[in-house]
Write an enzyme that holds these catalytic residues in place. Structure first.
Site, short mmCIF file in Angstrom:
data_model
loop_
_atom_site.label_atom_id
_atom_site.label_comp_id
_atom_site.label_asym_id
_atom_site.label_seq_id
_atom_site.Cartn_x
_atom_site.Cartn_y
_atom_site.Cartn_z
N ASP A 102 51.70 -61.36 0.78
CA ASP A 102 50.69 -62.37 0.43
C ASP A 102 49.58 -62.40 1.48
O ASP A 102 48.40 -62.51 1.15
CB ASP A 102 51.35 -63.76 0.32
CG ASP A 102 52.58 -63.74 -0.58
OD1 ASP A 102 52.67 -62.84 -1.44
OD2 ASP A 102 53.45 -64.62 -0.41
N MET A 142 53.77 -50.11 0.45
CA MET A 142 54.97 -49.27 0.51
C MET A 142 55.93 -49.70 1.63
O MET A 142 56.63 -48.87 2.20
CB MET A 142 54.57 -47.81 0.71
CG MET A 142 53.78 -47.20 -0.44
SD MET A 142 54.79 -46.95 -1.92
CE MET A 142 55.86 -45.62 -1.39
N GLY A 143 55.92 -50.99 1.96
CA GLY A 143 56.83 -51.47 3.01
C GLY A 143 56.59 -50.77 4.32
O GLY A 143 55.45 -50.70 4.80
O1 LIG Z 1 55.42 -66.45 -7.15
P1 LIG Z 1 56.54 -65.48 -7.05
O2 LIG Z 1 56.13 -64.12 -7.44
O3 LIG Z 1 57.75 -65.95 -7.79
O4 LIG Z 1 56.96 -65.41 -5.55
C1 LIG Z 1 57.19 -66.59 -4.84
C2 LIG Z 1 57.84 -66.43 -3.59
O5 LIG Z 1 57.54 -65.17 -2.97
C3 LIG Z 1 57.25 -65.42 -1.65
O6 LIG Z 1 55.92 -65.81 -1.59
C4 LIG Z 1 57.27 -64.26 -0.77
O7 LIG Z 1 56.15 -63.45 -1.09
C5 LIG Z 1 58.13 -66.61 -1.40
O8 LIG Z 1 58.07 -67.19 -0.19
C6 LIG Z 1 57.55 -67.41 -2.51
O9 LIG Z 1 57.68 -68.70 -2.57
#
Ligand SMILES: O=P(O)(O)OC[C@H]1O[C@](O)(CO)[C@@H](O)[C@@H]1O
Length: 320
Positions: A252, A221-222
């Site tokens: 992540d 939730m940020g």
């Molecule tokens: O794989 P997704 O969902 O397109 O997200 C990719 C991107 O999201 C982020 O990981 C941030 O979470 C970016 O730095 C990254 O490359």
């Protein structure tokens, strides 16, 4: 061993600008380039936290050396599937006030043979893993039901599966009842069909996910922290306020911390604590999507964890 299927590898470019003004020409003040995509971030943070990890994802001829080297340095066994086209580029633009704007590339359209190669790598590598993580957007060419199929495949082999996706891929994956899902505020609002704006709504959403067969739903939730549920009840965790340098990839790193805790069979409250500290550790550094073990450990005591709902009520949706 933990296997991460983060198929849609990216080249992340982090750019510092004075200000971002649509329609104007901008000059870059600082620029960093990192291998990216959710899989890279999750895998390298799992390795930093001390667990063996392998990553399956796309790679192209131009960036193979960069990605291979970085993954080796970080202790990740990278199984890169060569793609004919170019990897996608993801841009994060930070202005002087610290506001970050992200522009995420789509990536190449995969040939049928490239899709099959990714899935074959996945099937071959999960036997030696206790945990499997499916994360990030799917490259074009793979259908939105792919994660659901992999959840089922992993379950038949007795593996716990963690999913971080969005849109249709997430919806189908939830229907396949993975062990854990980690929607953020927007993703859970979309799944539930109404805004999830506060902790009570997040708690109800987590309970609803459990009723749909997800053993450990986690809703991030940020600034409000994160809410998670299992048979021990529903828990909330929130970090103390820190100086944020680059929050891109904190979700992540959160997932990486949570996965490490599950691998170590830690109770849910401690898993949430490790996850929140990992997300915070990422936000404190300039690098995108990486948390050092020492900073995670130093942040652990500052994470507040409390129980929102007792165990016996974890399956009930009746109003309190
Ligand atoms: O794989 P997704 O969902 O397109 O997200 C990719 C991107 O999201 C982020 O990981 C941030 O979470 C970016 O730095 C990254 O490359």
């Amino acid at each position: 061993m933990i296997t991460v299927a983060g198929f849609n590898t990216a080249i992340d470019r982090f750019i510092q600008l004075e200000a971002l003004n649509p329609g104007e020409v901008h000059r870059v003040q600082v620029e960093h380039v990192y291998p990216g995509g959710k899989g890279v971030h999750v895998a390298q943070t799992i390795a930093a936290l001390g667990e063996r990890v392998q990553l399956i994802g796309l790679v192209d001829a131009t960036h193979r050396a960069l990605i291979d080297r970085r993954m080796r340095e970080r202790g990740v066994a990278f199984h890169g599937v060569d793609v004919g086209g170019e990897l996608r580029h993801c841009l994060a633009l930070r202005d002087a006030r610290g506001t970050i704007t992200e522009i995420l590339g789509q990536g190449p359209e995969l040939l049928r043979s490239e899709c099959e190669a990714l899935l074959e790598h996945f099937r071959r590598s999960i036997d030696e893993s206790e945990l499997v993580i499916l994360c990030g957007s799917l490259p074009r060419g793979l259908t939105a039901t792919v994660y659901a199929g992999l959840v089922e495949y992993a379950r038949q082999r007795g593996k716990r599966c963690l999913v971080d996706a969005s849109g249709d891929a997430m919806r189908h994956a939830i229907d396949a009842k993975p062990f854990m899902v980690k929607p953020n505020r927007d993703e859970i609002s979309e799944w539930i069909g109404q805004p999830v704006n506060d902790l009570l709504a997040a708690e109800r959403a987590a309970v609803a996910l459990r009723e749909r067969g997800v053993a450990v739903p986690v809703v991030t939730m940020g600034e409000l922290g994160a809410v998670a549920a299992d048979e021990s009840g529903v828990w909330h965790a929130q970090g103390s306020s820190i100086r944020v340098r680059n929050s891109v990839g904190s979700g992540d790193c959160f997932l990486a911390g949570f996965a490490v805790a599950l691998k170590r069979n830690m109770p849910l409250d401690e898993a949430l604590r490790l996850a929140v500290a990992s997300g915070m550790a990422n936000a404190q550094t300039e690098e995108t999507g990486f948390a050092e073990r020492s900073s995670v450990e130093s942040l652990l005591p500052s994470v507040k964890v409390s129980r929102l709902r007792e165990p016996e009520k974890a399956h009930s949706t009746s109003p309190r």
